[in-house]
Design a protein around this motif. Structure first.
Motif, PDB file in Angstrom:
ATOM      1  N   ARG A 275       0.834  -1.213   0.000  1.00 18.03           N
ATOM      2  CA  ARG A 275       0.000   0.000   0.000  1.00 18.03           C
ATOM      3  C   ARG A 275       0.863   1.256   0.000  1.00 18.03           C
ATOM      4  O   ARG A 275       0.567   2.232  -0.689  1.00 18.03           O
ATOM      5  CB  ARG A 275      -0.948   0.009   1.199  1.00 18.03           C
ATOM      6  N   ALA A 276       1.938   1.238   0.757  1.00 19.05           N
ATOM      7  CA  ALA A 276       2.804   2.416   0.842  1.00 19.05           C
ATOM      8  C   ALA A 276       3.558   2.669  -0.456  1.00 19.05           C
ATOM      9  O   ALA A 276       3.966   3.793  -0.719  1.00 19.05           O
ATOM     10  CB  ALA A 276       3.801   2.245   1.989  1.00 19.05           C
ATOM     11  N   LEU A 277       3.704   1.640  -1.279  1.00 20.54           N
ATOM     12  CA  LEU A 277       4.481   1.777  -2.515  1.00 20.54           C
ATOM     13  C   LEU A 277       3.621   2.108  -3.728  1.00 20.54           C
ATOM     14  O   LEU A 277       4.148   2.432  -4.786  1.00 20.54           O
ATOM     15  CB  LEU A 277       5.257   0.484  -2.782  1.00 20.54           C
ATOM     16  N   MET A 278       2.312   2.035  -3.582  1.00 23.95           N
ATOM     17  CA  MET A 278       1.430   2.239  -4.728  1.00 23.95           C
ATOM     18  C   MET A 278       1.561   3.612  -5.357  1.00 23.95           C
ATOM     19  O   MET A 278       1.455   3.745  -6.561  1.00 23.95           O
ATOM     20  CB  MET A 278      -0.018   1.999  -4.323  1.00 23.95           C
ATOM     21  N   ASP A 279       1.752   4.613  -4.568  1.00 24.88           N
ATOM     22  CA  ASP A 279       1.736   5.978  -5.082  1.00 24.88           C
ATOM     23  C   ASP A 279       3.121   6.606  -5.184  1.00 24.88           C
ATOM     24  O   ASP A 279       3.254   7.828  -5.130  1.00 24.88           O
ATOM     25  CB  ASP A 279       0.838   6.854  -4.200  1.00 24.88           C
ATOM     26  N   LEU A 280       4.138   5.779  -5.332  1.00 27.15           N
ATOM     27  CA  LEU A 280       5.485   6.341  -5.476  1.00 27.15           C
ATOM     28  C   LEU A 280       5.580   7.152  -6.762  1.00 27.15           C
ATOM     29  O   LEU A 280       5.055   6.746  -7.801  1.00 27.15           O
ATOM     30  CB  LEU A 280       6.536   5.229  -5.518  1.00 27.15           C
ATOM     31  N   PRO A 281       6.252   8.283  -6.710  1.00 32.55           N
ATOM     32  CA  PRO A 281       6.420   9.079  -7.929  1.00 32.55           C
ATOM     33  C   PRO A 281       7.348   8.366  -8.907  1.00 32.55           C
ATOM     34  O   PRO A 281       8.096   7.475  -8.519  1.00 32.55           O
ATOM     35  CB  PRO A 281       7.051  10.378  -7.411  1.00 32.55           C
ATOM     36  N   PRO A 282       7.304   8.760 -10.175  1.00 34.73           N
ATOM     37  CA  PRO A 282       8.199   8.155 -11.153  1.00 34.73           C
ATOM     38  C   PRO A 282       9.655   8.403 -10.775  1.00 34.73           C
ATOM     39  O   PRO A 282       9.976   9.359 -10.090  1.00 34.73           O
ATOM     40  CB  PRO A 282       7.858   8.864 -12.462  1.00 34.73           C
ATOM     41  N   GLY A 283      10.494   7.529 -11.236  1.00 30.82           N
ATOM     42  CA  GLY A 283      11.924   7.645 -10.962  1.00 30.82           C
ATOM     43  C   GLY A 283      12.503   6.287 -10.683  1.00 30.82           C
ATOM     44  O   GLY A 283      11.835   5.269 -10.891  1.00 30.82           O
ATOM     45  N   PRO A 284      13.721   6.245 -10.203  1.00 31.00           N
ATOM     46  CA  PRO A 284      14.373   4.959  -9.917  1.00 31.00           C
ATOM     47  C   PRO A 284      13.577   4.169  -8.871  1.00 31.00           C
ATOM     48  O   PRO A 284      13.620   4.473  -7.690  1.00 31.00           O
ATOM     49  CB  PRO A 284      15.748   5.356  -9.393  1.00 31.00           C
ATOM     50  N   ARG A 285      12.820   3.216  -9.336  1.00 30.43           N
ATOM     51  CA  ARG A 285      11.850   2.506  -8.490  1.00 30.43           C
ATOM     52  C   ARG A 285      12.468   1.862  -7.244  1.00 30.43           C
ATOM     53  O   ARG A 285      12.014   2.144  -6.128  1.00 30.43           O
ATOM     54  CB  ARG A 285      11.111   1.470  -9.341  1.00 30.43           C
ATOM     55  N   PRO A 286      13.480   0.976  -7.368  1.00 31.30           N
ATOM     56  CA  PRO A 286      13.978   0.343  -6.140  1.00 31.30           C
ATOM     57  C   PRO A 286      14.513   1.340  -5.116  1.00 31.30           C
ATOM     58  O   PRO A 286      14.317   1.165  -3.918  1.00 31.30           O
ATOM     59  CB  PRO A 286      15.084  -0.589  -6.648  1.00 31.30           C
ATOM     60  N   ARG A 287      15.143   2.401  -5.567  1.00 31.87           N
ATOM     61  CA  ARG A 287      15.674   3.398  -4.637  1.00 31.87           C
ATOM     62  C   ARG A 287      14.541   4.081  -3.882  1.00 31.87           C
ATOM     63  O   ARG A 287      14.620   4.303  -2.682  1.00 31.87           O
ATOM     64  CB  ARG A 287      16.505   4.426  -5.399  1.00 31.87           C
ATOM     65  N   ARG A 288      13.474   4.411  -4.586  1.00 30.00           N
ATOM     66  CA  ARG A 288      12.320   5.046  -3.934  1.00 30.00           C
ATOM     67  C   ARG A 288      11.607   4.037  -3.023  1.00 30.00           C
ATOM     68  O   ARG A 288      11.105   4.406  -1.964  1.00 30.00           O
ATOM     69  CB  ARG A 288      11.363   5.607  -4.962  1.00 30.00           C
TER      70      ARG A 288
END
Length: 170
Positions: free
Chosen positions: A127-140
């Motif tokens: 749930r916390a990862l659903m709305d991550l902004p674009p960019g380097p995914r694993p780092r975010r």
């Protein structure tokens, strides 16, 4: 939380009693994937244990599709298969700027208070990862996972993850 280091995760002789990927006990076994390894890194060594992986390799299910026909065969896991799994985990952690996870271990995470199993635990992170902004995914993902882990374990005493580690016979 303490400094994160794979080497700080305690080594136990046997898996904690009643564990598995289904979260059947106080601990659950971490599945072998880069995402799950990153989640383990975020949880930190004070909420994990590990043991040597002395199990025989599980067979590999090979699925082939050709002209609309699907065949499945079971083969012995090879060194190449093991290497591919370890390499995938390494690459994911590298993308997240996390040190490589040592090979040859089974990893177990202690469930925080109020979480009933691995599925519920993973859902909190998902749930916390659903709305991550674009960019380097694993780092975010790393930063978001650390924040979730800190929230989940905030009320738990730091040594609680080691109290319930049995000899694996229960």
């Amino acid at each position: 939380m303490h400094e994160r280091s794979w080497s700080a995760v305690p080594i136990v002789a046997q898996p904690p009693a009643g564990t598995g990927t289904d979260g059947g006990g106080r601990f659950f076994e971490v599945p072998e994937s880069g995402w799950h390894a990153l989640l383990a890194w975020a949880v930190g060594p004070e909420h994990m244990v590990r043991c040597l992986d002395v199990r025989p390799p599980e067979p590999v299910h090979v699925v082939c599709e050709s002209r609309g026909e699907r065949t499945v065969r079971i083969e012995e896991r090879t060194r190449g298969d093991r290497s591919a799994v370890d390499g995938g985990i390494h690459d994911y952690l590298t993308d997240a700027r996390v040190p490589s996870q040592p090979c040859g271990y089974r990893w177990f995470i202690a469930l925080p208070d109020g979480i009933d199993g691995a599925d519920q635990f993973f859902a909190r992170f998902g749930r916390a990862l659903m709305d991550l902004p674009p960019g380097p995914r694993p780092r975010r993902e790393r930063e978001a996972m650390i924040a979730v882990a800190e929230t989940l374990y905030a009320a738990a005493p730091q040594e609680s993850s080691r109290e319930s580690v049995g000899d694996g016979s229960g």
